[in-house]
Design an enzyme around this catalytic site. Structure first.
Site, PDB file in Angstrom:
ATOM      1  N   SER A   1      -3.704  -2.177  -7.551  1.00 62.37           N
ATOM      2  CA  SER A   1      -4.069  -2.926  -8.745  1.00 62.37           C
ATOM      3  C   SER A   1      -3.150  -4.129  -8.982  1.00 62.37           C
ATOM      4  O   SER A   1      -3.085  -5.039  -8.168  1.00 62.37           O
ATOM      5  CB  SER A   1      -4.075  -1.978  -9.947  1.00 62.37           C
ATOM      6  OG  SER A   1      -4.637  -2.577 -11.078  1.00 62.37           O
TER       7      SER A   1
ATOM      8  N   ASP B   1      -6.624  -9.383 -11.992  1.00 64.56           N
ATOM      9  CA  ASP B   1      -5.477  -8.785 -11.298  1.00 64.56           C
ATOM     10  C   ASP B   1      -5.848  -8.538  -9.841  1.00 64.56           C
ATOM     11  O   ASP B   1      -6.916  -8.960  -9.374  1.00 64.56           O
ATOM     12  CB  ASP B   1      -5.014  -7.505 -11.994  1.00 64.56           C
ATOM     13  CG  ASP B   1      -6.035  -6.387 -11.925  1.00 64.56           C
ATOM     14  OD1 ASP B   1      -7.229  -6.675 -11.737  1.00 64.56           O
ATOM     15  OD2 ASP B   1      -5.639  -5.209 -12.056  1.00 64.56           O
TER      16      ASP B   1
ATOM     17  N   ASP C   1      -6.957  -6.155  -7.981  1.00 64.99           N
ATOM     18  CA  ASP C   1      -8.226  -5.549  -7.575  1.00 64.99           C
ATOM     19  C   ASP C   1      -9.367  -5.922  -8.513  1.00 64.99           C
ATOM     20  O   ASP C   1     -10.458  -5.367  -8.417  1.00 64.99           O
ATOM     21  CB  ASP C   1      -8.099  -4.031  -7.437  1.00 64.99           C
ATOM     22  CG  ASP C   1      -7.892  -3.323  -8.774  1.00 64.99           C
ATOM     23  OD1 ASP C   1      -7.379  -3.961  -9.713  1.00 64.99           O
ATOM     24  OD2 ASP C   1      -8.225  -2.130  -8.862  1.00 64.99           O
TER      25      ASP C   1
ATOM     26  N   ASP D   1     -10.160  -5.523 -11.654  1.00 65.28           N
ATOM     27  CA  ASP D   1     -10.749  -4.695 -12.706  1.00 65.28           C
ATOM     28  C   ASP D   1     -10.132  -5.009 -14.067  1.00 65.28           C
ATOM     29  O   ASP D   1     -10.434  -4.358 -15.056  1.00 65.28           O
ATOM     30  CB  ASP D   1     -10.631  -3.203 -12.388  1.00 65.28           C
ATOM     31  CG  ASP D   1      -9.192  -2.694 -12.339  1.00 65.28           C
ATOM     32  OD1 ASP D   1      -8.260  -3.521 -12.441  1.00 65.28           O
ATOM     33  OD2 ASP D   1      -8.998  -1.475 -12.182  1.00 65.28           O
TER      34      ASP D   1
END
Length: 400
Positions: free
Chosen positions: A58, A197, A199, A201
């Site tokens: 993440s 960010d 990834d 999400d």
């Protein structure tokens, strides 16, 4: 099963290991390469897969990595399922006979599928023509798909954080480091800035003046917009205990409710599913819109914000400041051992702080789930008083 990853260098190694492991027990694997986490959730559903794996840490730096697991319904696996999987890691693995080894293939159109999916969440009668948008992809998983989706909808796109090297993901870019985005928005004369960010999400927005807009303001905007359109379900918004008291008061003023959960997007989503809500998220920018996605999706949430911007005709600085947040202060206290929150002196400090706030604010004390930290947060109408309350509790925790 579907395997995706962000742009970390270690993703190559982990992808190869996962493919080898899954095929050795007879599973067929589809690899999609660097893709946002919500894209993996979507592809698991659309491809009727049994499992989805996203290789990502993440918003963490490149040297970290991990796995996010999705079931066939596109939702993250429960805590219980993940613990059961962890227990199996120490057990014997039964490999299939050689003639039953699974096959692996890489599909090339996953990017287009996700772009189409994201664009389908944007109102059909709207376009982004005339808007200059800076998009910061954190050198992460959305470095291709996010700028492309915005361009296809007509925006003048200024992309940053779109040259991943494997080791620069989230490095002074993205939603956790928005300074560059703020500077580029102002310098380029853009209408709005969007930061994802690693990834993709998570979403943070910057208005045309370079001012940050957090997840609380975005949930307020989307929630009230959907309420006025008659598509908000549940009669409010689901957020965590970290969301600002100003959000709660703002929603109450609109006749809407704020439901609070423990920290973590999975707890927000669980409550949304249980109670029938379709808007939820975290102050940090995880925005879950269950009409479109089964997990937080930074691009889909950004498109909802952009739809509001287009329809209102207002500048971002006017539209996005939905409420005045109350002063909020969070400090972390590191501890070596023991249970400092059980100490009588700490409990006394907390009670004293609540008495001093006298109903004009709130205190939240919690132990970190990943580090030896006690997180002390308070908010209220008097900023100086909030600081005094937090400091006194932190001092008591240190002494304990």
């Amino acid at each position: 099963m579907v395997v995706g990853k962000d742009t970390r260098l270690s993703g190559y190694m982990m992808e190869s290991a996962l493919v080898a492991g899954f095929t050795s027990v007879g599973m067929d694997v589809v690899m999609v390469g660097p893709m946002p986490t919500p894209a993996i959730a979507m592809l698991v559903q659309s491809m009727r897969a049994d499992l989805g794996v996203m290789i990502s840490a993440s918003h963490n730096p490149f040297q970290d990595n991990g796995l996010k697991l999705f079931g066939p319904d596109g939702y993250k696996l429960s805590d219980e399922d993940e613990l059961a999987i962890e227990k199996l890691l120490d057990s014997e693995v039964e490999l299939v006979p050689s003639e039953k080894i699974g096959r692996a293939r890489r599909i090339e159109d996953a990017r287009g599928r996700y772009i189409h999916f994201a664009k389908s969440s944007f109102p059909d009668h709207l376009r982004l023509d005339g808007l200059k948008i800076v998009i910061d992809c954190a050198h992460g998983a959305a470095y291709n798909v996010a700028p492309e989706a915005l361009w296809e909808l007509g925006a003048d796109v200024v992309p940053i954080g779109v040259t991943p090297t494997g080791i620069n993901i989230n490095d002074n870019v993205g939603s956790t480091a928005p300074k560059l985005l703020q500077e580029v928005v102002v310098d380029s004369g853009a209408n709005i800035g969007i930061a994802l960010d690693g990834d993709a999400d998570r979403l943070i927005v910057v208005d045309q003046k370079g001012q940050l807009v957090d997840g609380d303001q975005l949930m307020a905007l989307i929630g009230t917009s959907w309420a006025s359109s008659g598509i908000l379900r549940g009669g409010g918004v689901v957020a965590t205990v970290m969301s600002n008291l100003g959000l709660e008061r703002f929603l109450e003023g609109k006749g809407l409710e704020l439901i609070r959960t423990s920290v973590g997007d999975r707890y927000v989503l669980e409550t949304m599913r249980e109670r029938g809500y379709n808007v939820g998220g975290e102050q940090s920018g995880h925005i879950i819109l269950s009409d479109y996605a089964t997990t937080g999706d930074g691009l889909v949430a950004a498109l909802q914000v952009l739809a509001c911007l287009v329809e209102s005709g207002k500048p971002a600085s006017e539209l996005l400041r939905q409420f005045e947040p109350l002063p909020q202060l969070l400090k972390n206290v590191r501890f070596e051992e023991g249970e400092p929150l059980e100490a009588a002196s700490v409990k006394s400090a907390i009670a004293d702080g609540e008495a001093r706030l006298n109903g004009t604010g709130r205190i939240l004390i919690r132990k970190s789930g990943t580090e030896p930290l006690i997180r002390v947060m308070a908010e209220g109408e008097d900023e100086a008083l909030v600081a005094q309350v937090v400091d006194s509790i932190c001092d008591a925790v240190r002494a304990a």
